[in-house]
Design an enzyme around this catalytic site. Structure first.
Site, mmCIF file in Angstrom:
data_model
loop_
_atom_site.group_PDB
_atom_site.id
_atom_site.type_symbol
_atom_site.label_atom_id
_atom_site.label_comp_id
_atom_site.label_asym_id
_atom_site.label_seq_id
_atom_site.Cartn_x
_atom_site.Cartn_y
_atom_site.Cartn_z
ATOM 1 C CE LYS A 14 -2.385 -1.038 3.747
ATOM 2 N NZ LYS A 14 -1.874 -2.382 4.109
ATOM 3 N NE ARG A 89 -4.699 -1.848 10.054
ATOM 4 C CZ ARG A 89 -3.639 -1.433 9.359
ATOM 5 N NH1 ARG A 89 -3.645 -0.272 8.761
ATOM 6 N NH2 ARG A 89 -2.579 -2.194 9.275
ATOM 7 N NE ARG A 128 6.870 -3.242 5.919
ATOM 8 C CZ ARG A 128 5.565 -2.996 5.883
ATOM 9 N NH1 ARG A 128 5.010 -2.510 4.789
ATOM 10 N NH2 ARG A 128 4.797 -3.241 6.919
ATOM 11 N NE ARG A 134 5.992 -0.959 10.265
ATOM 12 C CZ ARG A 134 4.871 -0.975 9.564
ATOM 13 N NH1 ARG A 134 4.786 -0.342 8.422
ATOM 14 N NH2 ARG A 134 3.826 -1.636 10.023
ATOM 15 N NE ARG A 146 1.612 -5.642 11.296
ATOM 16 C CZ ARG A 146 2.772 -5.527 10.640
ATOM 17 N NH1 ARG A 146 3.845 -6.127 11.078
ATOM 18 N NH2 ARG A 146 2.820 -4.797 9.547
HETATM 19 P P1 ADP Z 1 0.727 -2.492 7.833
HETATM 20 O O1 ADP Z 1 -0.246 -2.185 6.735
HETATM 21 O O2 ADP Z 1 2.016 -3.024 7.339
HETATM 22 O O3 ADP Z 1 0.160 -3.322 8.946
HETATM 23 P P2 ADP Z 1 0.470 0.196 8.950
HETATM 24 O O4 ADP Z 1 1.614 1.150 8.906
HETATM 25 O O5 ADP Z 1 -0.721 0.499 8.121
HETATM 26 O O6 ADP Z 1 1.160 -1.164 8.537
HETATM 27 O O7 ADP Z 1 -0.025 -0.004 10.454
HETATM 28 C C1 ADP Z 1 0.845 -0.320 11.512
HETATM 29 C C2 ADP Z 1 0.052 -0.515 12.801
HETATM 30 O O8 ADP Z 1 -0.591 0.730 13.170
HETATM 31 C C3 ADP Z 1 -1.099 -1.523 12.722
HETATM 32 O O9 ADP Z 1 -0.663 -2.843 12.940
HETATM 33 C C4 ADP Z 1 -2.045 -0.999 13.831
HETATM 34 O O10 ADP Z 1 -1.577 -1.381 15.099
HETATM 35 C C5 ADP Z 1 -1.882 0.512 13.736
HETATM 36 N N1 ADP Z 1 -2.906 1.099 12.832
HETATM 37 C C6 ADP Z 1 -2.692 1.643 11.600
HETATM 38 N N2 ADP Z 1 -3.833 2.071 11.060
HETATM 39 C C7 ADP Z 1 -4.824 1.779 11.938
HETATM 40 C C8 ADP Z 1 -6.244 1.930 11.946
HETATM 41 N N3 ADP Z 1 -6.882 2.484 10.912
HETATM 42 N N4 ADP Z 1 -6.930 1.511 13.037
HETATM 43 C C9 ADP Z 1 -6.310 0.968 14.075
HETATM 44 N N5 ADP Z 1 -4.976 0.762 14.133
HETATM 45 C C10 ADP Z 1 -4.236 1.163 13.089
#
Ligand code: ADP
Length: 192
Positions: A14, A89, A128, A134, A146
């Site tokens: 993404k 999400r 990654r 991370r 996740r």
């Molecule tokens: P990825 O898509 O690789 O999981 P992100 O950078 O989108 O990585 O998200 C990292 C973390 O941030 C998620 O695992 C979650 O804990 C938190 N997070 C991100 N976006 C949201 C959301 N919309 N609602 C709740 N938690 C979120």
């Protein structure tokens, strides 16, 4: 304003494709993960509370995330619109976004979903981790959590926009350029 959701499981690409989309359609990238990470780095109260969830592979609570997202949108009143990356999400986040946009007499233009099989995602996330720094990418247990949360809490968002006729599935396997081409083919007729 254009409101485009870029959807997909962790590791689907993404962030990479968002960088292309913002250029092509002149949009602002709004990544909830990036916003949380910036807050963690700056040790803000929001960052401190988000960190405990992120480190365990859980979602940050809806109330926190939704308010943060709305603030971010309202801070940019003059652009062409947004690519939402990592949001919504949960079903509650999707409903909150729809209601928020309806209040502005706007709506989600489309939800493009990058589709990548689970085994490939695990491989990509561990890979990654070598460069992203991370910690949530480096631990196989956190990755599994996740992916589990994605299936149980995030997949309903796909059904939500599919029922509204806004869902566009994109094959996320192949080179970055190949995926970009697929996105262009799907989105040009709607956004260009
Ligand atoms: P990825 O898509 O690789 O999981 P992100 O950078 O989108 O990585 O998200 C990292 C973390 O941030 C998620 O695992 C979650 O804990 C938190 N997070 C991100 N976006 C949201 C959301 N919309 N609602 C709740 N938690 C979120």
């Amino acid at each position: 304003m254009i409101h485009l959701i870029l959807f997909g499981p962790p590791g689907a690409g993404k962030g990479t494709q968002a960088a292309f989309l913002i250029q092509r359609y002149d949009l602002k990238h709004l990544s909830t993960g990036d916003i949380f990470r910036a807050n963690i780095k700056n040790e803000t109260p929001l960052g401190l509370s988000a960190k405990s969830y992120i480190d365990r592979g859980q979602l940050v609570p809806d109330s926190v995330t939704i308010d943060m997202l709305k603030d971010e949108v309202e801070r940019h009143p003059y652009g062409h619109g947004f690519v939402y990356d990592g949001f919504p999400r949960t079903k509650a986040q999707a409903e909150a976004l729809d209601a928020f946009l309806a209040g502005r007499e706007e709506r989600v233009a489309a939800m493009v979903a990058l589709e990548v099989p689970q085994e490939e995602l695990k491989y990509r996330l561990l890979d990654r981790a070598k460069s992203s720094g991370r910690s949530d990418d480096a631990d196989p247990e956190v990755i599994n959590k996740r992916l589990e949360v994605y299936s149980s809490e995030t997949l309903p968002v796909l059904q939500h926009y599919n029922a509204m006729g806004r869902y566009i599935g994109i094959n996320g396997i192949g080179s970055i350029h190949e995926v970009t081409e697929r996105l262009t083919t799907a989105l040009d007729p709607i956004l260009a």
